[in-house]
Motif scaffolding. Sequence first.
Motif, mmCIF file in Angstrom:
data_model
loop_
_atom_site.group_PDB
_atom_site.id
_atom_site.type_symbol
_atom_site.label_atom_id
_atom_site.label_comp_id
_atom_site.label_asym_id
_atom_site.label_seq_id
_atom_site.Cartn_x
_atom_site.Cartn_y
_atom_site.Cartn_z
ATOM 1 N N LEU A 93 0.837 -1.193 0.000
ATOM 2 C CA LEU A 93 0.000 0.000 0.000
ATOM 3 C C LEU A 93 0.877 1.249 0.000
ATOM 4 N N ASP A 94 0.452 2.268 -0.728
ATOM 5 C CA ASP A 94 1.174 3.533 -0.744
ATOM 6 C C ASP A 94 0.840 4.293 0.540
ATOM 7 N N PRO A 95 1.834 4.528 1.415
ATOM 8 C CA PRO A 95 1.509 5.212 2.673
ATOM 9 C C PRO A 95 1.175 6.682 2.497
ATOM 10 N N ARG A 96 1.475 7.251 1.334
ATOM 11 C CA ARG A 96 1.238 8.678 1.125
ATOM 12 C C ARG A 96 -0.090 8.969 0.449
ATOM 13 N N HIS A 97 -0.617 7.998 -0.305
ATOM 14 C CA HIS A 97 -1.843 8.223 -1.057
ATOM 15 C C HIS A 97 -2.798 7.069 -0.790
ATOM 16 N N ALA A 98 -3.924 7.375 -0.165
ATOM 17 C CA ALA A 98 -4.911 6.341 0.159
ATOM 18 C C ALA A 98 -5.516 5.786 -1.119
ATOM 19 N N GLY A 99 -5.631 4.448 -1.174
ATOM 20 C CA GLY A 99 -6.215 3.799 -2.335
ATOM 21 C C GLY A 99 -5.245 3.537 -3.463
ATOM 22 N N TYR A 100 -3.966 3.857 -3.290
ATOM 23 C CA TYR A 100 -2.958 3.619 -4.314
ATOM 24 C C TYR A 100 -1.976 2.554 -3.821
ATOM 25 N N VAL A 101 -1.240 1.971 -4.763
ATOM 26 C CA VAL A 101 -0.366 0.832 -4.487
ATOM 27 C C VAL A 101 1.036 1.146 -4.996
ATOM 28 N N ASP A 102 2.050 0.766 -4.227
ATOM 29 C CA ASP A 102 3.445 0.881 -4.641
ATOM 30 C C ASP A 102 3.923 -0.482 -5.153
ATOM 31 N N VAL A 103 4.375 -0.529 -6.392
ATOM 32 C CA VAL A 103 4.937 -1.747 -6.974
ATOM 33 C C VAL A 103 6.428 -1.510 -7.173
ATOM 34 N N ARG A 104 7.250 -2.285 -6.479
ATOM 35 C CA ARG A 104 8.703 -2.118 -6.541
ATOM 36 C C ARG A 104 9.308 -3.285 -7.301
#
Length: 209
Positions: A93-104
């Motif tokens: 989960l993206d901690p800065r933007h609710a409802g967005y996802v971080d893919v690394r």
Amino acid sequence: MRAGWSWLTVVALSSGLALVWSGAPAQGAAATPAPAKPVVPAQPRAASKRVPPAKAVVKLAVAPASAEQLDAAARVYFGAHQCALGQAIDVALDPRHAGYVDVRVGKATHVMKPVLSSTGAVRLEDVRGVMLMVQITSKSMLMDVKSGRRVADECVSDKHREAIQATVGAPAAQSLMSPPAEAPPSVPSSTSPNVPEPPPPGPSPAPDR
């Protein structure tokens, strides 16, 4: 009279010679140049190190997540993904933007917007339009949108393995893209109004004598 004048003359001449004698060394000393000071060579300046300018931090502007996006984010399979050819992807989960996802993947991190497709698959769309990740029940796939190249394939997480174990032994579910099964043809009933009923049996003929 001559003796007095001679005496004065002698005194004057003696005084003049004394003055000349006393001034001669002074003039000689003034004419002697002062010793030159030693010349100290100038020290070369150390070359100043050029500090590169700091990179400007560009804040990523994303739209607030809608209710549909939040629902799609709840269906994402998070965690480490083991892919084909020894590749690895991490989804969080993206901690800065609710409802967005971080893919690394590797050293790069992509901010993704979850979208639920009509087939039930979850699409993670890069907000910069670079990457696209598609998740289905059995696996995930990461693709470079600009080049059309698959970056990672056959990616499986712990959530995928749990879903696969849950479906073992269960009847195969019908895909949302497959056409519905055809119903068997109906057999007309004897009571159908379009089919005439057979006539009732008549009296049996008398036996011959």
